[in-house]
Each structure stands twice: as structure tokens, then as C-alpha cells.
Design an enzyme around this catalytic site. Structure first.
Site, PDB file in Angstrom:
ATOM      1  N   GLY A 177       0.781  -1.238   0.000  1.00 12.71           N
ATOM      2  CA  GLY A 177       0.000   0.000   0.000  1.00 12.71           C
ATOM      3  C   GLY A 177       0.809   1.282   0.000  1.00 12.71           C
ATOM      4  O   GLY A 177       0.308   2.329   0.425  1.00 12.71           O
ATOM      5  N   GLU A 400      -1.637 -36.573   5.517  1.00 16.98           N
ATOM      6  CA  GLU A 400      -2.255 -35.383   6.121  1.00 16.98           C
ATOM      7  C   GLU A 400      -2.742 -35.688   7.535  1.00 16.98           C
ATOM      8  O   GLU A 400      -2.638 -34.840   8.434  1.00 16.98           O
ATOM      9  CB  GLU A 400      -3.414 -34.869   5.258  1.00 16.98           C
TER      10      GLU A 400
HETATM   11  P1  ATP Z   1       4.426  -2.047  -5.296  1.00 16.61           P
HETATM   12  O1  ATP Z   1       5.607  -1.984  -4.389  1.00 16.61           O
HETATM   13  O2  ATP Z   1       4.301  -3.369  -5.960  1.00 16.61           O
HETATM   14  O3  ATP Z   1       4.304  -0.877  -6.219  1.00 16.61           O
HETATM   15  P2  ATP Z   1       2.611  -0.842  -3.421  1.00 16.61           P
HETATM   16  O4  ATP Z   1       3.142  -1.061  -2.050  1.00 16.61           O
HETATM   17  O5  ATP Z   1       2.816   0.485  -4.013  1.00 16.61           O
HETATM   18  O6  ATP Z   1       3.120  -2.012  -4.360  1.00 16.61           O
HETATM   19  P3  ATP Z   1      -0.136  -0.351  -3.880  1.00 16.61           P
HETATM   20  O7  ATP Z   1       0.015  -0.143  -5.343  1.00 16.61           O
HETATM   21  O8  ATP Z   1      -0.296   0.840  -3.027  1.00 16.61           O
HETATM   22  O9  ATP Z   1       1.086  -1.225  -3.380  1.00 16.61           O
HETATM   23  O10 ATP Z   1      -1.311  -1.356  -3.548  1.00 16.61           O
HETATM   24  C1  ATP Z   1      -1.883  -2.209  -4.521  1.00 16.61           C
HETATM   25  C2  ATP Z   1      -3.338  -2.425  -4.207  1.00 16.61           C
HETATM   26  O11 ATP Z   1      -3.465  -3.207  -3.006  1.00 16.61           O
HETATM   27  C3  ATP Z   1      -4.061  -1.137  -3.915  1.00 16.61           C
HETATM   28  O12 ATP Z   1      -4.603  -0.600  -5.083  1.00 16.61           O
HETATM   29  C4  ATP Z   1      -5.148  -1.563  -2.953  1.00 16.61           C
HETATM   30  O13 ATP Z   1      -6.254  -2.051  -3.671  1.00 16.61           O
HETATM   31  C5  ATP Z   1      -4.528  -2.725  -2.205  1.00 16.61           C
HETATM   32  N1  ATP Z   1      -3.958  -2.304  -0.911  1.00 16.61           N
HETATM   33  C6  ATP Z   1      -2.674  -2.381  -0.551  1.00 16.61           C
HETATM   34  N2  ATP Z   1      -2.511  -1.952   0.703  1.00 16.61           N
HETATM   35  C7  ATP Z   1      -3.704  -1.577   1.155  1.00 16.61           C
HETATM   36  C8  ATP Z   1      -4.182  -1.034   2.383  1.00 16.61           C
HETATM   37  N3  ATP Z   1      -3.379  -0.796   3.414  1.00 16.61           N
HETATM   38  N4  ATP Z   1      -5.495  -0.757   2.488  1.00 16.61           N
HETATM   39  C9  ATP Z   1      -6.330  -1.002   1.462  1.00 16.61           C
HETATM   40  N5  ATP Z   1      -5.954  -1.504   0.282  1.00 16.61           N
HETATM   41  C10 ATP Z   1      -4.661  -1.802   0.123  1.00 16.61           C
END
Ligand code: ATP
Length: 574
Positions: A177, A400
Site C-alpha cells: 500500500g 495429512e
Molecule cells: P508495489 O511496491 O508493488 O508498487 P505498493 O506497495 O505500491 O506495491 P499499492 O500499489 O499501493 O502497493 O497497492 C496495490 C493495491 O493493493 C491497492 O490498489 C489496494 O487495492 C490494495 N492495498 C494495498 N494496501 C492496502 C491497504 N493498506 N489498504 C487497502 N488496500 C490496500
């Protein structure tokens, strides 16, 4: 043809026609074929060169007198031939002129377009993500908001002589995120937001990345001036911010190095009171150049952890906001089942549950759909096409059941949740243990117990008489990983003592290689083998003691394929 030959050919009636070019004193003679009779066909043509104008006149007169068709051509226009001759020169000169003009005007139109950063600053009103869309990571949210708020109160800070960070590095595993949080923060504080990826700067031409960086910061300064601040977000900053090469390995003219140098000097260029904040995001902070993360550049590092139990529950609820949920959905249990999942994984699980419900033509998503989606996400899709014979099915069931009985009786391991012999992804069956809460520390007792659970599969195969099978390969792999970490990283071996032999590869904490002598290596191998051997013996003890339960459980699995904790409790109490 010489003039004499032409003369005699005319006189002997062998010439069909003559074309004369007086200007160039040339002629083309076309002869008749055969003996020169009037019905002769036209034959070959010859070139004749006249020595002077008198020759031209004489030959023409003789030919006319002999009744030969004579044609006098006007001199060819020299203009076009000159043009054709000079054309290549015009082209070369024109090309050089164009190149010089392009270079002379700084970068030429095309070049300048190429070296521009293609960032568009988005107005915060157009960003739809808000803080309520980000689940978990409360500390990271707070830290980021605090930073922006302090930027907004620059005057207050400068009064006490405090310097505010120019850059923030968001660190976290893929999908945790980082981008989402950056967008939500920017929306919250109402600043224009420029989004770029590290790879946007990477080009094969040296210097292009650097000029894009300069262009980006120029635009950001203009934007900050007009809007009272702005945020530049560079995703995957490790694509350009990786350690620079030493001169002995590569030349310092490397395109990446130049781009990084441009970022370093651009970040020095604007003051901490300029209200530009650069947010970089990466999964691999350990490979970043130390100059990039030194104080005064990306000196604030915010780690976004994988969501904890509460965070996972929140994220599931956020993504299920628009879903039609059945009353029995319990996100707490789903969150417990998904330890170690990122926000992106959880978003995918909610979506998958929706797909499962839609496929079954139901109006709402039930708890079972979520459970199925979790299994699918963690283990892969159910492999219904695999058709095992009775013996194979029995062997998997014993395997299992072995894991299950050891998990139920060994103590000090995560509680048993569910066992199945339905093939899924690469596995033919699975035993699930469900942690009651997120753990941040694991004791030696727990690890030793887990090793015994992993060995339970092979022991059960041997006890049931079907003998060792390939089904235990993954168990051994995981058991060896745990035992290796116990010996090399956690100092849990009595023989080797409290010492670490692993070189950590940073953020992920994975051991990269062992740094020790061959003698120590042998001791390490012995210690690992001892942990695994002890675990095997413990599993054997438990399963021999519960031999009847093992048979009961295995035949129930062959019959019903999946059993949960309450099914097993009922089964074993009878
Ligand atoms: P990368 O390093 O691969 O670019 P990132 O850390 O930037 O990944 P994001 O692109 O921000 O990740 O997140 C991808 C998707 O996952 C978001 O569009 C959202 O839908 C979901 N997501 C990730 N973290 C959260 C969070 N804390 N709350 C809600 N949704 C989340």
C-alpha cells in the site's frame, strides 16, 4: 563504328537510320540485317563519334543522298543533368545543416521532447483515494501526515531553527500500500501530486534520464510556486537510485549513474522551505545508494509493514464495501487465515470471493466463498481433474492425518484448523494451522514442535505400510529451512551456541550465504540433521501412541476429503 566504316555502310545500303547529335558530335547508326535489301529487318545500333563539325555535315549529306532516314536531335538540355549530378551534394549539405540546427538550438524539437519528464501534476481534487481507503498501517499514516503538516507550518519550524525533511522513503513489500498511502496523504493535505516510476527515467541514451530529472524538478518548482507546494512520488526508486558503480567496474558515464547524480543535485537544489516533498517508494532499500538516503535527501524512512490481524480485517472490510455480503461473513476469521498477506492479496481475495459467488449465481458473498477464495489465493485453484486411485488417495490421507495428529498432540504449535486431501495448486492435500493472533517472536519450543508436525506426514506414510513417497518433499524443504535458521541465525543449537553464521541480505532478513570454515560447516550440517532427526522421532512417538486415531482419521479423510477442527474432535471422541 569508325567514320570510314560508316561511310562504306551507307554506300553499301546497309544503314537503316542515322540519328545525329551535332552538339556532342555523336551519332547512332542502326544497321539493317541480312544483305541490305529493302525488306531487311532492323539490326544492331552503333555509336559513331565525329571528329569535327565538317564530318557531321559530310556524313549527313551522304546519308540523305543515299535515301537513309536521318534525324538531327537538338542538343540535350544541360540543366537537368546538372541537377541530377548535384542532387547528392544538395542532400548531404541539407542533412548536415539540419543536424547542426538541431544541435545548435539546445536539443532540437525532437530531442527536447525526448528529454522532458512526462510528469503531469494532478490536482488533489481529482484524486479519489482518501485515508479511509487505507486499512492498517496506522503509524505510517500518522508519520506521513505529521510530515506534511509540519511542511505546512514551515514558519513555526524555522522559528525554532528546525529543518524539515525534503524526501521520504516508503519501504515495504510489494502490494503493502505504498502508492495508496502516498495518494491518500496528498489528497488529505490538498497538494498537487506528480506520479512517476523510476523506470520512466531509464533510457538507453546517456544523459536523457538526467535531463528528465532536471525537467521534473523545474516543473515541480513552478508548481510549488503556484500552488503553495507539491509532491513528487517516484515509485520503484531503486530502478534509478541503486548504488553507483565504482570506476574499476564500469565507467562513471553510465546512464543510471548520471540520472542518480542529477537527482542528488536536484534534491540539494531546493531548500527545505520550498514545500516540495519527494516521496520515493521501494521494496529494496538495501540496494539504494548511500548518498540518496543520507540526511538532507531521502532521510525520512517510513516502513509500511504487512498488515496485522486488525489491519487485515480493516482492509477486507474496505474492499468489501461495495460487495453484497451474506450475514455469516466473519472477516475476523478470514483475517486470521491470511497471516502474512499484503493489502493487494486481501483485495484479490475479496474480488475472488465475489467471482466465486457470481459463478454460483448467488446474490451475496457468503463466508464459505471467502474461505474458498483464501484457499485459492494461498494454495492455488482446486485441481478437480486430478484423478487419484484408492492407494494414492489413502497414502495422501495418512500423510495429512499424520500432520494433523502431531499438530493436535505435540503442544506449543499454532492450533489446528482444517485438513483436506483435495488437490490444490501443486499440493495433493494440506493441513492448516491457524494462529490465534499475529506473532512477532517465535520460541524454540514452537519451532521444534513445528518440525515434528512437518515430519508427521512421512512418519504416517511409513506406519500405514505404503512406505515413503514423494509427497513429503515440500515438508522436508520447509523443515530444513526452519532448522537451518535455528542453527545459523537464531543461535538455538546447543552444539554451536549463540552465534550467527548467516549474512543477512537486509530488509527481507533472508540469509544469503554462510560465512564459516569447512569444519564449522560440518558442525552446522550435523546440528541441522539433529533437529530434523529429533523431530522425526517425536512425530513417530506421537503417531505410534495414537495409531488407532491415525487409521480413523485417514479413512474419514478418504471418505469426506475435508475435515475441520470440530469434525475431528467429534470423530476422535467416539
Ligand atoms: P508495489 O511496491 O508493488 O508498487 P505498493 O506497495 O505500491 O506495491 P499499492 O500499489 O499501493 O502497493 O497497492 C496495490 C493495491 O493493493 C491497492 O490498489 C489496494 O487495492 C490494495 N492495498 C494495498 N494496501 C492496502 C491497504 N493498506 N489498504 C487497502 N488496500 C490496500
Amino acid at each position: 563504328m569508325s567514320l570510314n566504316e560508316l561511310d562504306s555502310a551507307i554506300k553499301s545500303g546497309k544503314v537503316e537510320s542515322l540519328v545525329i547529335y551535332p552538339e556532342s558530335r555523336r551519332g547512332i547508326v542502326t544497321l539493317k540485317t541480312g544483305d541490305g535489301g529493302s525488306d531487311d529487318k532492323i539490326g544492331e545500333a552503333y555509336d559513331v563519334l565525329f571528329v569535327n563539325d565538317d564530318d557531321v555535315k559530310d556524313i549527313k549529306d551522304i546519308a540523305v543522298a543515299s535515301g537513309i532516314k536521318v534525324k538531327v536531335e537538338p542538343p540535350p538540355s544541360n540543366f537537368f543533368s546538372y541537377i541530377i549530378m548535384l542532387l547528392p551534394i544538395f542532400l548531404i549539405v541539407g542533412f548536415i545543416f539540419f543536424m547542426m540546427r538541431s544541435a545548435g538550438s539546445g536539443a532540437g524539437n525532437m530531442l527536447s521532447k525526448f528529454s522532458r519528464s512526462n510528469v503531469d501534476f494532478v490536482n488533489p481534487d481529482k484524486i479519489e483515494t482518501t485515508m479511509s481507503d487505507v486499512g492498517g498501517c496506522a503509524e505510517a499514516k500518522q508519520e506521513l501526515m505529521d510530515l506534511f503538516m509540519s511542511k505546512a507550518n514551515i514558519a513555526k519550524h524555522s522559528k525554532v531553527g528546525a529543518r524539515l525533511p525534503k524526501g521520504v522513503l516508503l519501504v515495504g513489500r510489494p502490494g503493502c500500500g505504498k502508492t495508496l498511502l502516498a495518494k491518500a496523504t496528498v489528497k488529505e493535505v490538498g497538494l498537487p501530486f506528480g506520479f512517476l516510476s523510476g523506470s520512466d527515467f531509464v533510457e538507453m541514451f546517456v544523459g536523457v534520464g538526467a535531463s528528465r530529472v532536471r525537467d521534473l524538478f523545474r516543473k515541480a518548482e513552478v508548481m510549488a510556486l503556484h500552488s503553495g507546494g507539491c509532491v513528487i512520488f517516484i515509485d520503484e526508486i531503486d530502478a534509478i537510485g541503486g548504488r553507483r558503480h565504482t570506476l574499476s567496474q564500469h565507467t562513471s558515464n553510465d546512464e543510471k549513474d548520471q540520472t542518480l547524480n542529477a537527482i542528488l543535485s536536484a534534491m540539494d537544489g531546493f531548500g527545505s522551505d520550498s514545500r516540495i516533498i519527494v516521496i520515493g517508494a521501494t521494496n529494496r532499500p538495501e540496494i539504494l545508494d548511500p548518498a540518496l538516503v543520507r540526511a538532507g535527501r531521502f532521510d525520512r524512512k517510513i516502513t509500511i509493514p504487512l498488515p496485522d490481524l486488525v489491519g487485515r480485517e480493516e482492509i477486507l472490510a474496505i474492499h468489501a464495501r461495495k460487495s453484497n455480503l451474506a450475514d455469516n461473513v466473519d472477516f475476523n476469521e478470514i483475517a486470521k487465515l491470511t497471516t502474512g498477506s499484503s493489502g493487494a492479496d486481501l483485495a484479490a481475495i475479496v474480488n475472488e470471493a465475489g467471482i466465486i459467488a457470481a459463478r454460483a449465481e448467488r446474490d451475496s458473498i457468503s463466508h464459505a466463498d471467502f474461505r474458498e477464495a483464501v484457499d485459492k489465493q494461498l494454495m492455488g485453484f482446486a485441481n478437480k481433474s486430478i484423478c487419484m486411485d484408492y492407494e494414492e488417495k489413502k497414502s495422501v490421507a495418512y500423510h495429512e492425518a499424520g500432520h494433523t495428529l502431531v499438530a493436535l498432540n505435540v503442544g506449543d504449535v499454532e492450533p489446528f484448523h482444517k485438513v483436506t486431501i483435495l488437490p490444490r495448486g501443486q499440493s495433493l492435500g494440506a493441513t492448516y494451522q491457524l494462529p490465534e493472533k499475529d506473532r512477532y517472536l517465535t520460541s524454540k519450543k514452537k519451532l521444534v514442535g513445528q518440525l515434528a508436525v512437518l515430519m508427521g506426514g512421512r512418519v504416517a506414510e511409513e506406519l500405514c505400510g505404503s512406505g515413503a513417497s514423494t509427497g513429503a518433499a515440500n515438508d522436508f524443504e520447509r523443515a530444513t529451512q526452519i532448522a537451518t535458521a535455528m542453527v545459523c541465525q537464531y543461535g538455538m543449537s546447543d552444539e554451536l551456541g549463540n552465534m550467527s553464521f548467516a549474512r543477512s541480505s537486509g530488509f527481507l532478513g533472508m540469509s544469503e550465504s554462510l560465512e564459516c570454515s569447512p569444519e564449522t560447516r560440518k558442525l552446522i550440517d550435523d546440528a541441522i540433521r539433529k533437529f530434523l532427526g529429533d523431530a522425526y522421532e517425536r512425530a513417530k512417538e506421537i503417531l505410534t501412541e495414537h495409531r488407532q486415531s491415525l487409521d480413523k482419521l485417514a479413512s474419514a479423510l478418504v471418505e469426506r476429503e475435508t475435515l475441520d477442527a470440530s469434525d475431528i474432535e467429534q470423530l476422535l471422541s467416539n
